[in-house]
Design a protein around this motif. Structure first.
Motif, PDB file in Angstrom:
ATOM      1  N   ASN A  84       0.809  -1.219   0.000  1.00 57.11           N
ATOM      2  CA  ASN A  84       0.000   0.000   0.000  1.00 57.11           C
ATOM      3  C   ASN A  84       0.843   1.269   0.000  1.00 57.11           C
ATOM      4  OD1 ASN A  84      -2.912  -0.880   0.208  1.00 57.11           O
ATOM      5  ND2 ASN A  84      -2.057  -2.028   1.930  1.00 57.11           N
ATOM      6  N   MET A  85       2.117   1.159  -0.318  1.00 58.20           N
ATOM      7  CA  MET A  85       2.957   2.353  -0.370  1.00 58.20           C
ATOM      8  C   MET A  85       2.498   3.299  -1.481  1.00 58.20           C
ATOM      9  SD  MET A  85       6.423   1.392  -2.411  1.00 58.20           S
ATOM     10  CE  MET A  85       6.959   0.150  -1.270  1.00 58.20           C
ATOM     11  N   ILE A  86       2.860   4.547  -1.347  1.00 62.73           N
ATOM     12  CA  ILE A  86       2.596   5.531  -2.389  1.00 62.73           C
ATOM     13  C   ILE A  86       3.786   5.559  -3.335  1.00 62.73           C
ATOM     14  CG2 ILE A  86       2.278   7.981  -2.902  1.00 62.73           C
ATOM     15  CD1 ILE A  86       0.834   8.269  -0.253  1.00 62.73           C
ATOM     16  N   THR A 112       0.483   7.361  -7.038  1.00 66.41           N
ATOM     17  CA  THR A 112      -0.415   6.238  -7.252  1.00 66.41           C
ATOM     18  C   THR A 112       0.005   5.119  -6.302  1.00 66.41           C
ATOM     19  OG1 THR A 112      -1.359   4.740  -8.908  1.00 66.41           O
ATOM     20  CG2 THR A 112       0.969   5.283  -9.133  1.00 66.41           C
ATOM     21  N   VAL A 113      -0.564   3.949  -6.484  1.00 69.99           N
ATOM     22  CA  VAL A 113      -0.212   2.802  -5.647  1.00 69.99           C
ATOM     23  C   VAL A 113       0.132   1.624  -6.546  1.00 69.99           C
ATOM     24  CG1 VAL A 113      -1.543   3.481  -3.613  1.00 69.99           C
ATOM     25  CG2 VAL A 113      -2.669   2.220  -5.446  1.00 69.99           C
ATOM     26  N   PRO A 114       0.866   0.643  -6.029  1.00 67.35           N
ATOM     27  CA  PRO A 114       1.293  -0.485  -6.871  1.00 67.35           C
ATOM     28  C   PRO A 114       0.147  -1.212  -7.557  1.00 67.35           C
ATOM     29  CG  PRO A 114       2.537  -0.473  -4.823  1.00 67.35           C
ATOM     30  CD  PRO A 114       1.479   0.585  -4.681  1.00 67.35           C
ATOM     31  N   LEU A 115      -0.942  -1.437  -6.857  1.00 67.55           N
ATOM     32  CA  LEU A 115      -2.043  -2.190  -7.458  1.00 67.55           C
ATOM     33  C   LEU A 115      -2.626  -1.464  -8.661  1.00 67.55           C
ATOM     34  CD1 LEU A 115      -3.902  -4.624  -7.408  1.00 67.55           C
ATOM     35  CD2 LEU A 115      -5.365  -3.420  -5.767  1.00 67.55           C
ATOM     36  N   THR A 116      -2.726  -0.162  -8.578  1.00 66.50           N
ATOM     37  CA  THR A 116      -3.260   0.619  -9.697  1.00 66.50           C
ATOM     38  C   THR A 116      -2.350   0.514 -10.913  1.00 66.50           C
ATOM     39  OG1 THR A 116      -4.359   2.159  -8.208  1.00 66.50           O
ATOM     40  CG2 THR A 116      -3.940   2.929 -10.440  1.00 66.50           C
ATOM     41  N   ILE A 117      -1.039   0.548 -10.685  1.00 66.53           N
ATOM     42  CA  ILE A 117      -0.093   0.419 -11.798  1.00 66.53           C
ATOM     43  C   ILE A 117      -0.242  -0.944 -12.463  1.00 66.53           C
ATOM     44  CG2 ILE A 117       2.353   0.335 -12.409  1.00 66.53           C
ATOM     45  CD1 ILE A 117       2.887   2.276 -10.103  1.00 66.53           C
ATOM     46  N   ALA A 118      -0.282  -1.985 -11.665  1.00 66.32           N
ATOM     47  CA  ALA A 118      -0.385  -3.335 -12.217  1.00 66.32           C
ATOM     48  C   ALA A 118      -1.694  -3.546 -12.966  1.00 66.32           C
ATOM     49  CB  ALA A 118      -0.243  -4.362 -11.095  1.00 66.32           C
ATOM     50  N   ALA A 119      -2.795  -3.048 -12.408  1.00 68.07           N
ATOM     51  CA  ALA A 119      -4.101  -3.229 -13.044  1.00 68.07           C
ATOM     52  C   ALA A 119      -4.202  -2.460 -14.353  1.00 68.07           C
ATOM     53  CB  ALA A 119      -5.205  -2.788 -12.089  1.00 68.07           C
ATOM     54  N   ALA A 120      -3.631  -1.257 -14.383  1.00 69.81           N
ATOM     55  CA  ALA A 120      -3.707  -0.441 -15.589  1.00 69.81           C
ATOM     56  C   ALA A 120      -2.937  -1.064 -16.746  1.00 69.81           C
ATOM     57  CB  ALA A 120      -3.172   0.960 -15.305  1.00 69.81           C
ATOM     58  N   ARG A 121      -1.913  -1.841 -16.425  1.00 72.48           N
ATOM     59  CA  ARG A 121      -1.089  -2.441 -17.473  1.00 72.48           C
ATOM     60  C   ARG A 121      -1.418  -3.899 -17.736  1.00 72.48           C
ATOM     61  NH1 ARG A 121       0.622   1.811 -15.619  1.00 72.48           N
ATOM     62  NH2 ARG A 121       1.984   3.225 -16.771  1.00 72.48           N
ATOM     63  N   GLY A 122      -2.404  -4.402 -17.052  1.00 74.48           N
ATOM     64  CA  GLY A 122      -2.844  -5.766 -17.317  1.00 74.48           C
ATOM     65  C   GLY A 122      -1.954  -6.832 -16.738  1.00 74.48           C
ATOM     66  N   TYR A 123      -1.171  -6.504 -15.719  1.00 71.06           N
ATOM     67  CA  TYR A 123      -0.299  -7.492 -15.081  1.00 71.06           C
ATOM     68  C   TYR A 123      -1.099  -8.223 -13.993  1.00 71.06           C
ATOM     69  CZ  TYR A 123       3.323  -4.660 -17.348  1.00 71.06           C
ATOM     70  OH  TYR A 123       4.082  -3.976 -18.260  1.00 71.06           O
ATOM     71  N   THR A 124      -1.865  -9.189 -14.421  1.00 72.51           N
ATOM     72  CA  THR A 124      -2.794  -9.864 -13.516  1.00 72.51           C
ATOM     73  C   THR A 124      -2.072 -10.592 -12.385  1.00 72.51           C
ATOM     74  OG1 THR A 124      -4.195 -10.216 -15.457  1.00 72.51           O
ATOM     75  CG2 THR A 124      -4.790 -11.395 -13.458  1.00 72.51           C
ATOM     76  N   ALA A 135      -3.043  -5.308  -0.355  1.00 72.84           N
ATOM     77  CA  ALA A 135      -3.277  -4.045  -1.057  1.00 72.84           C
ATOM     78  C   ALA A 135      -4.750  -3.663  -0.978  1.00 72.84           C
ATOM     79  CB  ALA A 135      -2.848  -4.169  -2.518  1.00 72.84           C
ATOM     80  N   GLU A 136      -5.018  -2.408  -0.682  1.00 67.42           N
ATOM     81  CA  GLU A 136      -6.393  -1.922  -0.595  1.00 67.42           C
ATOM     82  C   GLU A 136      -6.999  -1.859  -1.989  1.00 67.42           C
ATOM     83  OE1 GLU A 136      -6.753   1.681   1.589  1.00 67.42           O
ATOM     84  OE2 GLU A 136      -5.330   1.041   3.139  1.00 67.42           O
ATOM     85  N   LEU A 137      -8.096  -2.530  -2.180  1.00 69.15           N
ATOM     86  CA  LEU A 137      -8.693  -2.653  -3.509  1.00 69.15           C
ATOM     87  C   LEU A 137      -9.214  -1.337  -4.044  1.00 69.15           C
ATOM     88  CD1 LEU A 137     -10.609  -5.986  -2.905  1.00 69.15           C
ATOM     89  CD2 LEU A 137      -8.620  -5.676  -4.379  1.00 69.15           C
TER      90      LEU A 137
END
Length: 453
Positions: A84-86, A112-124, A135-137
């Motif tokens: 959940n780091m920034i 941003t946060v790590p989960l947002t980066i991964a989701a935006a790029r499709g790294y499931t 990670a906070e959804l």
């Protein structure tokens, strides 16, 4: 990652400050817990403190996240705090400098946060690991949640993953947009289906603008999205804060005749679902005004068949015919006569003579308009704007128009206008039903002949 230090920052002072914030938060949490136990309050009434997030600009972290390196992500993010780091990024963007008088590159920090980066790029796989680490959804660091970015980038696998783990389908961005508002490309159709299956509200309005998802996809001419939303109960009568319906949005979004076909398909679905072809916004701009301003003859004819009024003025006093004339020069390689014929056949009045200059270099369109008058008006307003090479190519037409200025037209032409006036807005439909020879029917409907007689 250690429990009391943050190894990814290169600044010792920053690490110490973050550690102090963490310890202060832990002290406050323990004090609140003791007070809660002493007062024997239920769990729901206990004070909830927000854990401070740690920030990171470390290139190794950025590279792991943006490249989707699962092994590195697993090594770097091993607990909830790390997940959940920034993540801070600095990019150079062009900005106007009033002092210097020109555009300059200005550094801008984005969080941003790590989960947002991964989701935006499709790294499931990376997103799944981050979720399992806590990670906070629905975190909206930077303004959007991971589900927003997954939809904006059309990543259905990540959308499915987030929803499966409990992400809110109606989570709002800082701009008041839901993930469904961000399904804006043909590739995002599956994302929209997943959201709706998960309970997304199809008629939820964005904050302030009151734009609904149906407005968004209609404006982009996404026929399949429009059909999907209508199947799930989208209301075609809902308006934005500017009074625009989804049909207004579809017609305004058809910015040129080439794109008009896909918007026409979306508009047809809306009309079949009960959309009002006469619905005007706050500026009294109807869907027909928008279609004509974009030079979309087929879309305009569709609206006219569904009851749009060809002669209604907007707030500025412009009729659809005025809008069509003003759009002629903005849309090259199209056939404006198709649009003019549709308007005239559905009851529009002839164009004001001073507006003819807009289509002087489109001889077929100009002929249609001139034949809507009982007498050819003065050519002074448009004859000087005709390009010499075009005048030479269409000399027979332009010369005949000059000869007929203020001259009596043939009785046959006057009879044609009398019949058209009698039929009014039903001219096109009636001509198809009258027992007329094809040549006479074409003449009644202002067939282009290449000269004025």
């Amino acid at each position: 990652m250690a429990g009391e230090t943050f190894p990814f920052t290169s600044s010792t002072l920053r690490s110490l400050r973050l550690q102090r914030e963490w310890l202060e938060w832990e002290d406050r949490r323990r004090a609140a817990a003791r007070q809660s136990r002493s007062q024997r309050c239920p769990l729901s009434a206990r004070a909830r403190l927000t854990r401070p997030r740690r920030s990171c600009r470390d290139p190794a972290v950025h590279n792991a996240l943006f490249s989707g390196d699962l092994q590195q992500v697993q090594a770097l993010f091993q607990d909830e705090e790390a997940a959940n780091m920034i993540v801070e990024m600095v990019s150079n963007q062009l900005a106007w400098s009033p002092e210097q008088g020109f555009w300059v590159l200005t550094p801008k920090t984005k969080q941003t946060v790590p989960l947002t980066i991964a989701a935006a790029r499709g790294y499931t796989d990376c997103a799944r690991h981050l979720i399992r680490q806590g990670a906070e959804l629905d975190a909206r660091v930077g303004g959007r949640a991971a589900l927003h970015e997954a939809c904006a980038q059309a990543r259905p696998d990540c959308v499915q993953l987030l929803l499966t783990f409990g992400a809110k389908s109606n989570v709002l961005s800082d701009e008041g947009m839901t993930p469904l508002h961000l399904c804006t490309t043909p590739e995002s159709l599956q994302c929209a289906k997943l959201l709706l299956e998960a309970g997304a509200t199809v008629n939820l309005a964005a904050s302030e603008s009151e734009v609904r998802p149906l407005h968004v996809v209609a404006a982009r001419g996404l026929e399949q999205h429009v059909a999907l939303y209508l199947e799930h109960g989208a209301d075609v009568g809902l308006r934005t804060s500017q009074g625009e319906t989804a049909l207004n949005a579809a017609c305004a979004g058809a910015e040129d005749p080439g794109r008009g076909r896909q918007h026409m398909a979306a508009a047809r679905l809306l009309l079949e679902a009960g959309a009002d072809a006469r619905a005007a916004g706050l500026k009294r701009h109807t869907p027909l005004h928008n279609a004509c301003a974009n030079g979309c003859g087929g879309l305009a004819e569709l609206l006219l068949r569904h009851g749009a009024c060809a002669g209604v003025p907007n707030g500025a006093g412009h009729t659809p015919m005025d809008c069509a004339l003003q759009s002629v020069q903005d849309a090259p390689n199209w056939e404006p006569e198709v649009l003019f014929l549709a308007l005239l056949d559905y009851g529009a009045q002839p164009a004001r003579p001073e507006m003819l200059k807009h289509c002087a270099n489109f001889p077929r369109a100009l002929e249609v308009l001139l034949n809507a008058y009982p007498c050819v008006p003065s050519c002074d307003g448009w004859v000087e704007t005709v390009l010499p090479e075009l005048w030479q190519e269409h000399n027979a037409f332009y010369s005949s128009a000059l000869r007929m200025v203020n001259q009596p037209r043939r009785l046959q032409h006057l009879a044609r206008l009398a019949v058209r006036a009698q039929l009014g807005s039903r001219c096109r439909q009636a001509a198809a039903q009258l027992p007329l020879p094809p040549l006479l029917r074409d003449y009644l409907l202002l067939r282009v002949e290449g000269r004025i007689q």
